[in-house]
Write a protein that holds these residues in place. Structure first.
Motif, PDB file in Angstrom:
ATOM      1  N   ARG A 477       7.788  13.491  -5.612  1.00  0.00           N
ATOM      2  CA  ARG A 477       7.985  12.375  -6.531  1.00  0.00           C
ATOM      3  C   ARG A 477       8.847  12.739  -7.744  1.00  0.00           C
ATOM      4  N   SER A 504      11.911  10.992  -0.972  1.00  0.00           N
ATOM      5  CA  SER A 504      10.495  10.645  -0.814  1.00  0.00           C
ATOM      6  C   SER A 504      10.312   9.255  -0.234  1.00  0.00           C
ATOM      7  N   ALA A 505      11.332   8.399  -0.387  1.00  0.00           N
ATOM      8  CA  ALA A 505      11.226   7.027   0.136  1.00  0.00           C
ATOM      9  C   ALA A 505      11.097   6.983   1.645  1.00  0.00           C
ATOM     10  N   LEU A 507       8.891   8.238   3.357  1.00  0.00           N
ATOM     11  CA  LEU A 507       7.481   8.121   3.701  1.00  0.00           C
ATOM     12  C   LEU A 507       6.915   6.740   3.397  1.00  0.00           C
ATOM     13  N   GLU A 508       7.740   5.851   2.854  1.00  0.00           N
ATOM     14  CA  GLU A 508       7.283   4.475   2.665  1.00  0.00           C
ATOM     15  C   GLU A 508       7.178   3.779   4.015  1.00  0.00           C
ATOM     16  N   THR A 509       6.351   2.780   4.082  1.00  0.00           N
ATOM     17  CA  THR A 509       6.065   2.119   5.359  1.00  0.00           C
ATOM     18  C   THR A 509       7.326   1.571   6.004  1.00  0.00           C
ATOM     19  N   ASN A 511      10.267   2.724   5.926  1.00  0.00           N
ATOM     20  CA  ASN A 511      11.239   3.744   6.333  1.00  0.00           C
ATOM     21  C   ASN A 511      10.657   4.780   7.291  1.00  0.00           C
ATOM     22  N   LEU A 512       9.404   4.620   7.696  1.00  0.00           N
ATOM     23  CA  LEU A 512       8.780   5.631   8.540  1.00  0.00           C
ATOM     24  C   LEU A 512       9.464   5.749   9.897  1.00  0.00           C
ATOM     25  N   ARG A 543       0.442  10.840   4.834  1.00  0.00           N
ATOM     26  CA  ARG A 543       1.491  10.032   5.455  1.00  0.00           C
ATOM     27  C   ARG A 543       2.210  10.819   6.555  1.00  0.00           C
TER      28      ARG A 543
END
Length: 597
Positions: A477, A504-505, A507-509, A511-512, A543
């Motif tokens: 982060r 880190s983005a 790991l957002e939903t 972008n998984l 995640r």
């Protein structure tokens, strides 16, 4: 919405003008004391420097059986006997040279007269020669007819004393100085242990062993350095004298000794030494061959001394920065004249060596030494903060050009530490958002430049681990974690792994889907301690485990101290993830995992 202002509020405590004025007054008092006390301080400094040279000789005489006092007396008196013989030879050669100056001046005048366009220079030279009484016998002053010349008798005994003082003054002053130097040298050598103990007391008696070791090491280094310089410069003076004698230049010993003395003065010493014999060669020889030989000899001799012999005997550098050499020579020459010019470099070297070995005097090394004033990671941060991408690239290339250097070693020793400094300033709100963006842009440019540096040859690792995207470096982060992830990706790519960096983005939903479970073999979570939290790292790990259940996971907590609270908290959990703190560990671990697979 405008970003928050993270700048520190202006301090309400202004600088203390009284303290600044006191420092200026103290500096002025010290300079005045050095100037007005030169009649005592110059012999004292000369004696201390001479004691460094004679200390090994005195110790050698003691080892062969002489008592300490007799060994010191023998070393000092032998040194001054040699100095006296040299000065006598200089005086004799100077007297012969002065007697022949009118003839040499005529030859030089004729040679200048053959050059075109130097009429004005010739007239000025003739005027100068005439003012010195060289142009020819002075005409007696004319007297008016009928004038009676009356012989003047001494008016008083005071006039006779003034004449005696004017004659003996130039003789007695050097003798008095020499006597003081002899006395001080003997005292310093006799009581060197007592003086050392007093210096240890002043420098720091709380850590007696370390301070004593440092002082002894500094004294030993100075003795070896000064003795080597004296021996080498004396040999240079002898060789120059022999060569000048061989080509027929008058007073060769005088110019050889001058050349040897001027070797103690860097940069400007050689021009000073070569100018008088070069002018004399022009005056002695009707042609130009002697002058060319003299000039070539000094150029070749200076090159051999500076590039071969001096580095071979006592290192390539004296430990002084070029600016400090020039400033110290100017300062001491202003205070103490020609003697100050000669002892400026040895005196400054002594202060630098003292600063490198005794912590209390470290400021001498910072001000006068040639070592970089900033550590590599501090220089990295300063250049990034200043927007100097070229400087960052040059620093990295210089470090990577060292034998055995790797990007991992450079990253651990310089880049990651510099980013930690920037992250720390950001965390304590001492770094403006605009400057943070400058740092990110400049370091990004550096990483782009390093992306094609030292590409690995065909790797023996399994094809599944060499495929692009098999290893993913995910940033944490923190605002600078993305740069650390890119750097880790470069390091892993050099081992032959198919590594790529992701923010880190990823790991957002939404972008998984960019993380393919069938492709990814290893995930490296790249974080700096400042700007992250244990809870945030746990969230990222959950995640990753949910999306990539078969991938191995490494947490890179870069440059974390052994007593780091975050490092201890992560290790206490006993999770399956491996926690590392350096890029070298990451490279070795990634390669080992791929090899085992």
């Amino acid at each position: 919405m405008a970003p928050p202002d993270r700048r520190l509020p202006p301090t309400a405590t202004p600088g203390n003008p009284v303290a600044g004025a006191a420092m200026l007054v103290s500096a002025a008092i010290v300079v005045a004391a050095l100037y007005f006390g030169r009649d005592v301080l110059v012999p004292l400094v000369l004696a201390v420097l001479l004691a460094f040279v004679l200390a090994p000789i005195a110790r050698l005489l003691q080892r062969v059986g002489l008592p300490k006092g007799l060994a010191v007396m023998a070393a000092v008196l032998a040194a001054f006997a040699l100095i006296g013989a040299i000065m006598a030879a200089i005086g004799a050669q100077a007297a012969d040279l002065v007697a022949d100056i009118p003839r040499y001046a005529a030859t030089l005048r004729d040679k200048l007269g053959t050059l075109q366009g130097l009429g004005d220079l010739l007239r000025r030279a003739e005027g100068l020669l005439g003012s010195l009484g060289i142009g020819g016998p002075a005409e007696p002053a004319s007297t008016a007819p009928g004038t009676v010349v009356v012989a003047q008798a001494p008016r008083s005994e005071a006039a006779l004393l003034n004449v005696v003082g004017a004659v003996l003054g130039p003789i007695l002053h050097p003798l008095a100085t020499a006597g003081l130097v002899i006395l001080f040298s003997i005292l310093v050598l006799l009581y060197r242990e007592d003086l050392r103990d007093r210096a240890i007391r002043l420098a720091g008696a709380r850590d007696l062993h370390r301070t004593m070791t440092a002082m002894n090491d500094a004294a030993s280094r100075l003795s070896r350095l000064f003795l080597a310089q004296v021996a080498l410069n004396a040999a240079y003076a002898v060789i120059v004298s022999i060569l000048l004698w061989a080509i027929g230049l008058p007073s060769p010993l005088l110019w050889g000794i001058l050349a040897g003395l001027m070797r103690f003065v860097p940069f400007i010493g050689t021009p000073i030494a070569v100018a008088p014999p070069l002018i004399l060669a022009l005056a002695v020889d009707a042609g130009w061959s002697m002058a060319a030989l003299v000039l070539g000899m000094f150029i070749l001799g200076g090159a051999v001394m500076g590039q071969v012999l001096e580095p071979l005997l006592f290192g390539r550098r004296t430990g002084l920065s070029p600016l400090s050499v020039v400033l110290s020579a100017s300062f001491w020459a202003f205070l103490w004249g020609p003697i100050g010019l000669l002892i400026a470099t040895p005196l400054t070297v002594g202060l630098v060596v003292l600063g490198r070995h005794v912590p209390r005097f470290e400021f001498f090394d910072v001000l006068l030494g040639d070592r970089p004033p900033l550590q590599p990671e501090e220089s990295f941060y300063q250049r990034a903060l200043d927007g100097d991408a070229d400087g960052l690239v040059d620093q990295a290339r210089e470090a990577l050009d060292e034998p055995g250097a790797t990007i991992a070693a450079y990253g651990d020793g310089v880049a990651l530490r510099g980013l930690v400094l920037a992250q720390t300033d950001w965390s304590r709100e001492a770094l403006e958002p605009e400057r943070l963006e400058v740092i990110r842009a400049q370091v990004g440019t550096l990483l782009d430049d390093l992306s094609d540096y030292g590409l690995a040859a065909e790797s023996p690792l399994p094809a599944a681990w060499r495929a692009e995207g098999a290893v993913v470096c995910i940033a944490g982060r923190g605002p600078l974690d993305e740069l650390t992830a890119r750097l880790a990706g470069l390091v892993l790519h050099r081992t032959g792994l198919g590594a790529r960096a992701e923010p880190s983005a990823v790991l957002e939903t939404a972008n998984l889907s960019r993380l393919d479970p069938a492709l990814v073999r290893l995930v490296l979570l790249s974080v700096l301690e400042e700007g992250n939290s244990v809870a945030g790292i746990r969230f990222f790990l959950r995640r990753i485990a949910r999306q990539l259940p078969e991938a191995k996971v490494i947490v890179g907590l870069w440059n974390a101290a052994p007593d780091s609270a975050m490092l201890a908290a992560l290790r206490e959990e006993g999770s399956a993830e491996v926690i590392i703190t350096s890029l070298s560990e990451a490279a070795a671990l990634g390669e080992a995992m791929a090899a085992r697979a």
